[in-house]
Design a protein around this motif. Structure first.
Motif, PDB file in Angstrom:
ATOM      1  N   ALA A 507       0.828  -1.219   0.000  1.00  0.00           N
ATOM      2  CA  ALA A 507       0.000   0.000   0.000  1.00  0.00           C
ATOM      3  C   ALA A 507       0.850   1.251   0.000  1.00  0.00           C
ATOM      4  CB  ALA A 507      -0.929  -0.002   1.219  1.00  0.00           C
ATOM      5  N   THR A 508       2.105   1.157   0.434  1.00  0.00           N
ATOM      6  CA  THR A 508       2.957   2.345   0.503  1.00  0.00           C
ATOM      7  C   THR A 508       4.383   1.952   0.197  1.00  0.00           C
ATOM      8  OG1 THR A 508       3.787   4.093   1.939  1.00  0.00           O
ATOM      9  CG2 THR A 508       3.284   1.986   2.993  1.00  0.00           C
ATOM     10  N   THR A 509       5.132   2.883  -0.299  1.00  0.00           N
ATOM     11  CA  THR A 509       6.536   2.633  -0.611  1.00  0.00           C
ATOM     12  C   THR A 509       7.466   3.197   0.450  1.00  0.00           C
ATOM     13  OG1 THR A 509       6.581   4.669  -1.922  1.00  0.00           O
ATOM     14  CG2 THR A 509       6.073   2.608  -3.087  1.00  0.00           C
ATOM     15  N   ASP A 510       6.903   3.600   1.610  1.00  0.00           N
ATOM     16  CA  ASP A 510       7.725   4.141   2.686  1.00  0.00           C
ATOM     17  C   ASP A 510       8.679   3.078   3.197  1.00  0.00           C
ATOM     18  OD1 ASP A 510       6.326   6.441   2.379  1.00  0.00           O
ATOM     19  OD2 ASP A 510       4.949   6.066   4.066  1.00  0.00           O
ATOM     20  N   ALA A 511       9.840   3.544   3.716  1.00  0.00           N
ATOM     21  CA  ALA A 511      10.828   2.614   4.270  1.00  0.00           C
ATOM     22  C   ALA A 511      10.242   1.915   5.489  1.00  0.00           C
ATOM     23  CB  ALA A 511      12.099   3.374   4.645  1.00  0.00           C
ATOM     24  N   LEU A 512      10.571   0.630   5.619  1.00  0.00           N
ATOM     25  CA  LEU A 512      10.074  -0.154   6.750  1.00  0.00           C
ATOM     26  C   LEU A 512      10.824   0.248   8.009  1.00  0.00           C
ATOM     27  CD1 LEU A 512       9.854  -3.686   5.081  1.00  0.00           C
ATOM     28  CD2 LEU A 512       7.950  -2.191   5.686  1.00  0.00           C
ATOM     29  N   PRO A 513      10.129   0.294   9.154  1.00  0.00           N
ATOM     30  CA  PRO A 513      10.805   0.638  10.404  1.00  0.00           C
ATOM     31  C   PRO A 513      11.722  -0.497  10.866  1.00  0.00           C
ATOM     32  CG  PRO A 513       8.551  -0.020  10.825  1.00  0.00           C
ATOM     33  CD  PRO A 513       8.698   0.035   9.335  1.00  0.00           C
ATOM     34  N   VAL A 514      12.610  -0.166  11.794  1.00  0.00           N
ATOM     35  CA  VAL A 514      13.502  -1.174  12.367  1.00  0.00           C
ATOM     36  C   VAL A 514      12.818  -1.768  13.589  1.00  0.00           C
ATOM     37  CG1 VAL A 514      15.734  -1.599  13.434  1.00  0.00           C
ATOM     38  CG2 VAL A 514      15.548   0.003  11.525  1.00  0.00           C
ATOM     39  N   THR A 515      12.747  -3.093  13.631  1.00  0.00           N
ATOM     40  CA  THR A 515      12.075  -3.806  14.721  1.00  0.00           C
ATOM     41  C   THR A 515      13.009  -4.866  15.270  1.00  0.00           C
ATOM     42  OG1 THR A 515       9.948  -3.464  13.630  1.00  0.00           O
ATOM     43  CG2 THR A 515      10.039  -5.156  15.346  1.00  0.00           C
ATOM     44  N   ASP A 516      12.960  -5.070  16.573  1.00  0.00           N
ATOM     45  CA  ASP A 516      13.760  -6.122  17.202  1.00  0.00           C
ATOM     46  C   ASP A 516      13.030  -7.449  17.014  1.00  0.00           C
ATOM     47  OD1 ASP A 516      15.097  -7.913  18.859  1.00  0.00           O
ATOM     48  OD2 ASP A 516      15.700  -6.326  20.235  1.00  0.00           O
ATOM     49  N   ALA A 517      13.600  -8.336  16.200  1.00  0.00           N
ATOM     50  CA  ALA A 517      12.964  -9.622  15.920  1.00  0.00           C
ATOM     51  C   ALA A 517      12.876 -10.480  17.169  1.00  0.00           C
ATOM     52  CB  ALA A 517      13.736 -10.360  14.820  1.00  0.00           C
ATOM     53  N   GLU A 544      18.998 -14.477  21.158  1.00  0.00           N
ATOM     54  CA  GLU A 544      20.010 -13.468  21.435  1.00  0.00           C
ATOM     55  C   GLU A 544      19.366 -12.090  21.570  1.00  0.00           C
ATOM     56  OE1 GLU A 544      22.986 -13.527  18.442  1.00  0.00           O
ATOM     57  OE2 GLU A 544      23.697 -15.570  18.906  1.00  0.00           O
ATOM     58  N   ASP A 545      20.074 -11.179  22.222  1.00  0.00           N
ATOM     59  CA  ASP A 545      19.623  -9.791  22.319  1.00  0.00           C
ATOM     60  C   ASP A 545      20.019  -9.031  21.055  1.00  0.00           C
ATOM     61  OD1 ASP A 545      18.687 -10.321  24.860  1.00  0.00           O
ATOM     62  OD2 ASP A 545      20.597  -9.781  25.812  1.00  0.00           O
ATOM     63  N   ASP A 546      19.302  -7.948  20.806  1.00  0.00           N
ATOM     64  CA  ASP A 546      19.629  -7.025  19.716  1.00  0.00           C
ATOM     65  C   ASP A 546      19.638  -7.739  18.367  1.00  0.00           C
ATOM     66  OD1 ASP A 546      20.255  -4.708  18.410  1.00  0.00           O
ATOM     67  OD2 ASP A 546      22.414  -4.875  18.772  1.00  0.00           O
ATOM     68  N   LEU A 547      18.410  -7.995  17.839  1.00  0.00           N
ATOM     69  CA  LEU A 547      18.252  -8.619  16.511  1.00  0.00           C
ATOM     70  C   LEU A 547      17.445  -7.678  15.625  1.00  0.00           C
ATOM     71  CD1 LEU A 547      17.328 -12.258  17.616  1.00  0.00           C
ATOM     72  CD2 LEU A 547      19.580 -11.401  16.942  1.00  0.00           C
ATOM     73  N   PRO A 548      18.041  -6.539  15.197  1.00  0.00           N
ATOM     74  CA  PRO A 548      17.286  -5.538  14.430  1.00  0.00           C
ATOM     75  C   PRO A 548      17.056  -5.980  12.982  1.00  0.00           C
ATOM     76  CG  PRO A 548      19.576  -4.876  14.613  1.00  0.00           C
ATOM     77  CD  PRO A 548      19.444  -6.134  15.421  1.00  0.00           C
ATOM     78  N   VAL A 549      15.829  -5.817  12.527  1.00  0.00           N
ATOM     79  CA  VAL A 549      15.472  -6.111  11.137  1.00  0.00           C
ATOM     80  C   VAL A 549      14.518  -5.030  10.655  1.00  0.00           C
ATOM     81  CG1 VAL A 549      15.752  -8.613  11.389  1.00  0.00           C
ATOM     82  CG2 VAL A 549      13.509  -7.568  11.794  1.00  0.00           C
ATOM     83  N   ALA A 581      17.070 -18.026  17.995  1.00  0.00           N
ATOM     84  CA  ALA A 581      17.214 -16.801  17.206  1.00  0.00           C
ATOM     85  C   ALA A 581      18.614 -16.254  17.435  1.00  0.00           C
ATOM     86  CB  ALA A 581      16.156 -15.777  17.588  1.00  0.00           C
ATOM     87  N   TYR A 582      19.337 -16.021  16.325  1.00  0.00           N
ATOM     88  CA  TYR A 582      20.709 -15.510  16.450  1.00  0.00           C
ATOM     89  C   TYR A 582      21.019 -14.625  15.247  1.00  0.00           C
ATOM     90  CZ  TYR A 582      21.637 -19.382  13.254  1.00  0.00           C
ATOM     91  OH  TYR A 582      21.596 -20.245  12.198  1.00  0.00           O
ATOM     92  N   ARG A 583      22.152 -13.968  15.380  1.00  0.00           N
ATOM     93  CA  ARG A 583      22.545 -12.989  14.361  1.00  0.00           C
ATOM     94  C   ARG A 583      23.895 -13.385  13.765  1.00  0.00           C
ATOM     95  NH1 ARG A 583      23.161  -6.482  15.553  1.00  0.00           N
ATOM     96  NH2 ARG A 583      24.327  -5.931  13.671  1.00  0.00           N
ATOM     97  N   THR A 584      23.998 -13.304  12.436  1.00  0.00           N
ATOM     98  CA  THR A 584      25.280 -13.472  11.751  1.00  0.00           C
ATOM     99  C   THR A 584      25.729 -12.105  11.261  1.00  0.00           C
ATOM    100  OG1 THR A 584      24.267 -13.882   9.590  1.00  0.00           O
ATOM    101  CG2 THR A 584      24.573 -15.794  11.026  1.00  0.00           C
ATOM    102  N   ASP A 585      26.723 -12.084  10.383  1.00  0.00           N
ATOM    103  CA  ASP A 585      27.237 -10.789   9.918  1.00  0.00           C
ATOM    104  C   ASP A 585      26.179  -9.993   9.168  1.00  0.00           C
ATOM    105  OD1 ASP A 585      29.644 -11.387  11.002  1.00  0.00           O
ATOM    106  OD2 ASP A 585      30.530 -12.158   9.144  1.00  0.00           O
ATOM    107  N   HIS A 586      25.341 -10.678   8.405  1.00  0.00           N
ATOM    108  CA  HIS A 586      24.396  -9.966   7.550  1.00  0.00           C
ATOM    109  C   HIS A 586      22.958 -10.414   7.731  1.00  0.00           C
ATOM    110  CE1 HIS A 586      27.888  -8.372   5.457  1.00  0.00           C
ATOM    111  NE2 HIS A 586      28.333  -9.615   5.288  1.00  0.00           N
ATOM    112  N   GLN A 587      22.686 -11.403   8.552  1.00  0.00           N
ATOM    113  CA  GLN A 587      21.344 -11.947   8.645  1.00  0.00           C
ATOM    114  C   GLN A 587      20.956 -12.208  10.093  1.00  0.00           C
ATOM    115  OE1 GLN A 587      21.585 -15.518   6.272  1.00  0.00           O
ATOM    116  NE2 GLN A 587      20.669 -14.507   4.493  1.00  0.00           N
ATOM    117  N   VAL A 588      19.628 -12.175  10.295  1.00  0.00           N
ATOM    118  CA  VAL A 588      19.029 -12.670  11.538  1.00  0.00           C
ATOM    119  C   VAL A 588      18.335 -13.980  11.194  1.00  0.00           C
ATOM    120  CG1 VAL A 588      17.242 -12.292  13.265  1.00  0.00           C
ATOM    121  CG2 VAL A 588      18.750 -10.413  12.601  1.00  0.00           C
TER     122      VAL A 588
END
Length: 668
Positions: A507-517, A544-549, A581-588
């Motif tokens: 519905a919109t092309t606005d950038a998606l917000p950052v959410t902690d997965a 894990e803590d701090d999983l921003p997506v 749930a964990y984080r790598t260099d480029h992915q959650v």
């Protein structure tokens, strides 16, 4: 056309008839051995001619390869019988029989070749035959010479006499049983008859007693002519007649050989005459056979190419330049005449010629040996057939400059293009109609579902109020059923509305917000606690803590809730669900693993299709609409994420969700 030779006919006969025929040849070989051995009877006698060897070689050639050695032994015994009857020494009889048997096997094998079909047709066949008969005759002569040496005779005298007698008989007699026989008389039978009479006349003139022209080779030019012009079998018969005539007249004292008796025995001279004449004639005749076969093959290829040229769907023209702007048509096929109908006309003789006003003439003049000329015939003049013309110039000795013109008809291509365009347009219309119908269906379902949302909300609200105010356990139990089913129905309505929304695109092309997965995952687990306690399940978490997506929290929560709900539904009571749930260099990376029956290979291919439900789930009565995983895939696609389902080890299903890590600083 020819029929198989005598040896080949026997070889291809039924086993019983073949056995009788081969045995007959062996017996004939023995009779000839007795007759010609008795002509020179006595311990010191040597036969001046041995046709028994030739008949024995034909018998060996007519035998199958696995039985040829038995035929060769029979031929050897027959030859030994003739020598024994003529009172030859025992050692000579034995060695002569062994040598004749080996000779028969060697010649029979050489003329049979790899196909085990005896023949004497080509120059290669004659070459193998010559090597075999020379080797066989030398072997027999050497063995009998050794026998003579040990019984008081001379080795060399026996070697030359026996070798010449066997070799001359082989060259003269064996080909009659090995050469293919013509099926019908030659159409030029009169020529054959005249040649035969001329040969015999020349032979009689050269060998008749008291002749003033004692030249043995007087008939040789006629025999060579016959070898070139006549079938090979006729030549072999003519050769036998010539040699027989020469031998008979020589016995009567005619010809030059009796005059040379003091220098070379008359029999030896006749044998050499026979060997040279036979070898030369067979070689010439076989060479002619090869030439005729090659010419026949070339003629067949020529006819094939000519037919292909004339019947080709593409047009071809071969022109010869005869002067300035003058061309003669060497060849043209029907396709070229049809497509270039304005370029050619018939002469009074019925041949095609290039018209004086032909439109091709300027392009014909432009063609060179190095450069081809291509013409779009449709653009040359209105009404011309759609075609591409290619003109190549070649240089052929004696033909001046030759132009090869090829015409490629473009009408089928144009027709195919029109057909393809019509089909594509039809497909577009069908696709547009289908999309419109699909959108109508989605809009209708969304409209109806949206209308259901208001009454369901009212039912849930009054049911919750009734549940809080009633004290009657029976009524409370009934209210709980209403609440449970109304909540389930509201979930179905929410799924259908979400699918309808996703079908229309973002519905919109606005950038998606950052959410902690991780927080969204914890919230989904918290929302499912009631179902987890009801099934007595254990949820093991490693988050894990701090999983921003990048993604809306409501969408992430819905993704995790749908996956977790499936894990709860398909897990056995008191089972375990692992959430990592964990984080790598480029992915959650989020994995949710249950201990259910797992997903079959057949279900994996359709598991993300809308409204698809596994047959096993339907049989077990597991509730669901078949929209959960489809919604998950659509939502993750909007967040550049993906989901993969696989069978867990040792049991269960593992759902793995991957999302790009959000750049928190840039987002802030």
């Amino acid at each position: 056309m020819t029929r198989p030779s005598v040896a080949a006919t026997i070889r291809m006969a039924r086993p019983a008839w073949r056995t009788v025929a081969v045995a007959g040849l062996v017996v004939l070989s023995g009779l000839l051995a007795v007759v010609f051995a008795l002509e020179q009877a006595g311990p010191t006698g040597l036969a001046w001619w041995w046709p028994s060897a030739a008949v024995g070689a034909v018998a060996a050639a007519a035998s199958p390869v696995r039985w040829r050695w038995m035929t060769a032994i029979g031929v050897g015994l027959a030859s030994a019988l003739g020598s024994a009857v003529a009172d030859r020494p025992l050692l000579v009889v034995v060695l002569g029989g062994i040598g004749t048997a080996a000779e028969a096997w060697l010649v029979g094998t050489a003329v049979s070749g790899e196909s085990d079909r005896p023949r004497l047709t080509t120059l290669m066949d004659v070459g193998r035959f010559a090597v075999a008969v020379i080797s066989g005759a030398a072997l027999v002569a050497a063995l009998i010479g050794i026998g003579r040496e040990f019984t008081g005779g001379a080795f060399l005298d026996a070697f030359w006499t026996i070798g010449a007698s066997h070799l001359s008989a082989m060259v003269l007699i064996a080909p009659l049983g090995l050469i293919a026989i013509p099926r019908s008389p030659s159409p030029h039978w009169w020529r054959s008859a005249m040649l035969t009479v001329a040969m015999l006349g020349a032979t009689a003139l050269a060998f008749f007693p008291g002749t003033p022209v004692p030249v043995p080779i007087l008939a040789m030019p006629l025999i060579a002519w016959a070898a070139v012009a006549e079938p090979m079998f006729f030549v072999a018969v003519q050769l036998l007649a010539v040699v027989g005539t020469a031998a008979g007249l020589t016995v009567m004292g005619g010809g030059v050989y009796p005059m040379l008796a003091s220098q070379i025995p008359t029999a030896t001279a006749l044998q050499l005459f026979t060997i040279c004449l036979g070898a030369t004639t067979l070689a010439i005749s076989a060479s002619q056979n090869d030439r005729r076969a090659l010419e026949s093959k070339q003629m067949a290829i020529s006819h094939l190419l000519h037919d292909a040229f004339r019947q080709s769907k593409s047009g071809f023209v071969i022109l010869q330049e005869e002067g300035a702007d003058k061309y003669s048509v060497l060849e043209v096929n029907a396709a070229a005449v049809v497509m270039l109908r304005s370029e050619f006309e018939r002469t009074d003789a019925g041949r095609w010629q290039l018209r004086a006003d032909a439109l091709l003439r300027p392009w014909l003049a432009q063609a060179t040996y190095d450069v081809s000329v291509t013409v779009d015939w449709e653009d040359v003049a209105p009404g011309n057939t759609p075609a591409t013309i290619t003109i190549d110039a070649v240089n052929r000795s004696g033909l001046n400059r030759v132009l090869l013109v090829s015409v490629q008809d473009l009408r089928p291509l144009r027709e195919a293009e029109r057909e393809m365009e019509w089909r594509l347009e039809r497909e577009r219309q069908v696709s547009r109609t289908f999309q419109a119908l699909t959108q109508q269906k989605v809009d209708f379902v969304a409209s109806v579902t949206h209308e259901l949302r208001t009454p369901i909300t009212s039912i849930l609200g009054f049911a919750e109020e009734l549940s809080e105010t009633t004290a009657d356990p029976a009524v409370r139990e009934q209210v709980d059923v209403i609440l449970r089913n109304a909540s389930r129905l509201r979930g179905v309505i929410d799924d259908v509305l979400l699918v309808s929304k996703l079908s229309r695109g973002p519905a919109t092309t606005d950038a998606l917000p950052v959410t902690d997965a991780g927080l969204a995952l914890q919230r989904s687990i918290e929302d499912a606690k009631h179902s987890i306690r009801h099934r007595e399940l254990t949820v093991v978490t490693e988050i894990e803590d701090d999983l921003p997506v990048h993604g809306r929290e409501i969408d992430l929560t819905r993704v995790f809730t749908n996956i977790l709900t499936n894990a709860i539904k398909f897990s056995p009571d008191r089972g375990t669900i692992a959430v990592v749930a964990y984080r790598t260099d480029h992915q959650v990376v989020v994995t949710i693993t249950d201990q259910g029956e797992g997903i079959s290979e057949e279900d994996l291919a359709h598991i993300f299709d809308r409204f698809y439900r596994s047959p096993s789930s339907t049989r077990r009565g597991v509730p669901g609409t078949g929209l959960g995983l489809a919604i998950v895939k659509e939502l993750l696609s909007g967040m550049d994420g993906r989901i993969e389902l696989a069978r867990a080890d040792p049991i269960g299903t593992c759902a793995q969700i991957t999302l790009p890590v959000a750049d928190v600083d840039a987002s802030a």
